[in-house]
Design a protein around this motif. Structure first.
Motif, PDB file in Angstrom:
ATOM      1  N   ILE A 119       0.867  -1.181   0.000  1.00  0.00           N
ATOM      2  CA  ILE A 119       0.000   0.000   0.000  1.00  0.00           C
ATOM      3  C   ILE A 119       0.903   1.229   0.000  1.00  0.00           C
ATOM      4  CG2 ILE A 119      -1.824   1.264   1.177  1.00  0.00           C
ATOM      5  CD1 ILE A 119      -2.630  -1.327   2.558  1.00  0.00           C
ATOM      6  N   PHE A 120       0.751   2.057  -1.024  1.00  0.00           N
ATOM      7  CA  PHE A 120       1.624   3.230  -1.186  1.00  0.00           C
ATOM      8  C   PHE A 120       0.715   4.419  -1.542  1.00  0.00           C
ATOM      9  CE2 PHE A 120       5.406   4.920  -3.979  1.00  0.00           C
ATOM     10  CZ  PHE A 120       5.559   5.986  -3.104  1.00  0.00           C
ATOM     11  N   ILE A 121       0.253   5.080  -0.502  1.00  0.00           N
ATOM     12  CA  ILE A 121      -0.747   6.142  -0.688  1.00  0.00           C
ATOM     13  C   ILE A 121      -0.512   7.274   0.318  1.00  0.00           C
ATOM     14  CG2 ILE A 121      -2.497   5.295   0.940  1.00  0.00           C
ATOM     15  CD1 ILE A 121      -3.259   6.436  -2.666  1.00  0.00           C
ATOM     16  N   GLY A 122      -1.071   8.430   0.027  1.00  0.00           N
ATOM     17  CA  GLY A 122      -1.006   9.518   1.009  1.00  0.00           C
ATOM     18  C   GLY A 122      -0.668  10.886   0.425  1.00  0.00           C
ATOM     19  N   VAL A 123       0.030  10.905  -0.725  1.00  0.00           N
ATOM     20  CA  VAL A 123       0.435  12.205  -1.280  1.00  0.00           C
ATOM     21  C   VAL A 123      -0.780  13.076  -1.603  1.00  0.00           C
ATOM     22  CG1 VAL A 123       1.422  13.307  -3.323  1.00  0.00           C
ATOM     23  CG2 VAL A 123       2.693  11.519  -2.135  1.00  0.00           C
ATOM     24  N   ASN A 124      -1.758  12.521  -2.295  1.00  0.00           N
ATOM     25  CA  ASN A 124      -2.923  13.327  -2.678  1.00  0.00           C
ATOM     26  C   ASN A 124      -3.798  13.677  -1.473  1.00  0.00           C
ATOM     27  OD1 ASN A 124      -2.345  13.321  -5.504  1.00  0.00           O
ATOM     28  ND2 ASN A 124      -3.072  11.202  -5.590  1.00  0.00           N
ATOM     29  N   ASP A 125      -3.800  12.801  -0.474  1.00  0.00           N
ATOM     30  CA  ASP A 125      -4.569  13.095   0.746  1.00  0.00           C
ATOM     31  C   ASP A 125      -4.102  14.388   1.394  1.00  0.00           C
ATOM     32  OD1 ASP A 125      -4.240   9.900   0.519  1.00  0.00           O
ATOM     33  OD2 ASP A 125      -6.192  10.386   1.380  1.00  0.00           O
ATOM     34  N   VAL A 126      -2.807  14.650   1.265  1.00  0.00           N
ATOM     35  CA  VAL A 126      -2.225  15.880   1.813  1.00  0.00           C
ATOM     36  C   VAL A 126      -2.279  17.012   0.789  1.00  0.00           C
ATOM     37  CG1 VAL A 126      -0.041  16.934   2.520  1.00  0.00           C
ATOM     38  CG2 VAL A 126      -0.711  14.695   3.432  1.00  0.00           C
ATOM     39  N   TRP A 127      -1.845  16.704  -0.405  1.00  0.00           N
ATOM     40  CA  TRP A 127      -1.638  17.717  -1.444  1.00  0.00           C
ATOM     41  C   TRP A 127      -2.924  18.434  -1.837  1.00  0.00           C
ATOM     42  CZ3 TRP A 127       0.774  16.164  -6.839  1.00  0.00           C
ATOM     43  CH2 TRP A 127       1.385  17.267  -7.419  1.00  0.00           C
TER      44      TRP A 127
END
Lengths: 239, 239, 239, 239
Positions: free
Chosen positions: C110-118
């Motif tokens: 699972i490699f996620i999180g950039v768009n959740d912040v950006w």
């Protein structure tokens, strides 16, 4: 026609580049004649990217110059575009000494507000409604203190849908109302572009499209949009 | 009346607290009688803080229960509030197994969308329109796969001004249209609260106030707002 | 080398296009041999645009396949890219049945999180920290319920400056810590890309540049970035 | 002590209320004596809500006045608080004529930046980094043109966690660096509160708490915070 206007008149162009966020093109359109003794009225169009583009061929300032020439009034007005892309109301306030007051205009059109609303969600850097009013008021007062005739324009559109479902419609209506109230409060003339754009789209946008009627991209003007703005501003100018 | 409903019936209340961002109150309102042989229809109201508050005295779910009792239909419906403050459409999707499907309802009202729009500028965490539609669709499909009757509600208001100058009016209209389109596409009944609230305010909000007509604070319902929602939902329920 | 891997193996590529917001490329890299009787381990890389690009030549999934082939392990692993541009954690949750569970993988990164912040400031549609954790947890639990080995990756970077002055550094550190805590809580392996990217930049980015060291544009990986991710993930995979 | 300072001096308080977004308290602390012939240096603290609160008992301006009195310097300085809640850098620029220049100060502390960063996600109305620098520069230039000694302060904190995981840490570091660069470019003294607050928290916040060490609520100063700011500013003032 433009070519006639140029051959019978005189065209000076000064382009000052702003390297930070865009560029400002100032085009001086003097249709004066050698024997004229009347005072040329200097008109500054003070705004954002919509006004920045307005001095190009087909732009609304170019169209106003053209129309004035056709009416034989080309030698009475000098039109100056003072638009910078990305500008909000407080950017106008910051640069008004250099870009407006230093040029001693008789008339100033203020045409601002799209970025104040738009940048709220695109960058998180829009302008609060109360501060929009405060800076706008400060600009009007500084201009009127110099006896400059100030003409206010409501911000036109972010999206051309006519059922009030463009994302920023609520804010656009609210900020336009602030401009209308300021026009009344400070006895400025008003060019209600928001109202005019909606009226035009109600007639000419039956498919409820987002863009393509008066804008290229929901915000920036196409030929019809530039013509509509030119018509409205010219009417106010000659009133 | 509520007291009659209670004396002739049975009231069970279960309150499950969610300690992270709010709490969910599930109130089971069973107006069954001992001799009744008809099947009681379980109705779940699935939503956000507006629905979370709706099970309190004066809340819209309480008012629907009251009205059903008055009509002598109290023993035919079990009403369950499943609202959690701050919920957006994807939060409903995440908890629908536990909070809806596990309870085997016959009917589900979906009443969501305010936070999807509102949180864009208040926290930077709203919901993109395309994803709003995608999650909403997924919820409808999961419910219909269980033969549950699904009734969609458009999000009502963020601000009660009637001249489309509430900050989020553009998005509220856009997301409401998504809900209307989904109702048509998936043959769901529609309770068009946004349209109804505007119609009510056009009549009853001549001063163009932001709140106080149907809401306490631009969003959450006052007595009139709860009554209006109750009336509209009841009509849909009994159709 | 890739050509050897292909000549001694078998390469199947399936590209499914998603026309709405991006496209998902699923590349099946089967380096099996005719006589092999061992079970091929299916590995899914579940993520956003960074993972969507990872199946292209030079992408991190392609590099892992290459490295496995070099080690003579090409016939033991089947690598599947399941990245879609613009995805946030709740998008993964919505599509995990179709894009992950339906494929019966042994291992999921699972490699996620950039768009959740950006997307907080670029669209107003990021993900609240508590909801990021809640959806992430739901994904882990669903995978572990199927006995799938789950490997978590912290989101790497939005900007490569090393003095913590990239706009989203605060949130990136906070959301990465959420991922680290979840790895500990649910006994998942962790590939701490955020920590590794910073360590690499502290050595290799003496000019404190925003991009160009491991990324093309502050977010998406260049060759060095793809190699670093491939190295880290391969090490975790073979642990 | 304060009481001694008052008994040996003179305290004038003027409180001007701003009814729109907050209020501005201007406290004139004149520790002059009848026979004094030396010129009293007027010092203005120009900022946001942190400075607005600083003139109250225990506030950092009050503490500086107290410390000056203790050193026997009370008759040499007149301290004026010019902070308004919610102010960003452009708000300072708008009101600097009235609130600063009209008072002919010898020294001005500029302490701004928190809202420029914070309001990006809380209202969508923060300040772009390039415009932050542009307005800040304009303020410095206007003050220096009057031969006013200008002392710049970096914005301290939005959250006291020391592992760079406060949501706005990236921007706070970036905007602080802009202030540091401006101090160097325009030869202004610098009070690097951001650096000092972090150093203090690294020693005194072992549990990595969000608030309670130097702030009440992640932003506004508690007693320790007010004392730290007072100490740093006093040192700069007397340098």
């Amino acid at each position: 026609m433009w070519s006639n206007a140029c051959s019978s008149g005189q065209l000076k162009k000064g382009i000052m580049k702003n390297l930070v966020r865009g560029w400002i093109a100032i085009v001086l359109l003097i249709f004066g004649t050698a024997m004229s003794t009347m005072k040329v009225k200097r008109v500054i169009f003070f705004g954002d990217s919509i006004t920045e583009a307005a001095v190009k061929p087909g732009g609304y300032i170019t169209r106003i110059a053209d129309a004035l020439a056709k009416k034989g009034l080309g030698d009475q007005y000098e039109l100056i575009g003072a638009g910078i892309g990305g500008n909000k109301v407080y950017d106008l306030y910051l640069r008004m000494d250099d870009d407006v007051l230093a040029k001693n205009p008789e008339i100033v059109f203020i045409f601002i507000g799209v970025n104040d609303v738009w940048h709220k969600t695109s960058f998180g850097t829009g302008t609060d409604a109360d501060k929009f009013e405060r800076f706008y008021t400060a600009i009007i007062k500084k201009l009127q203190a110099r006896n400059i005739r100030v003409i206010l324009c409501t911000p036109a559109v972010i999206g051309e849908k006519t059922d009030y479902s463009n994302q920023q419609d609520g804010d656009m209506n609210r900020y336009s109302q602030i401009v209308r109230n300021l026009a009344a409060k400070y006895s400025c003339e008003l060019v209600d572009l928001r109202q005019r754009f909606l009226a035009y789209n109600l007639k000419n946008n039956p498919e409820n499209k987002e863009s393509g009627i008066l804008t290229l991209d929901r915000v920036h003007l196409n030929d019809q949009g530039n013509q509509l703005v030119a018509d409205e501003m010219l009417e106010a100018l000659l009133k």
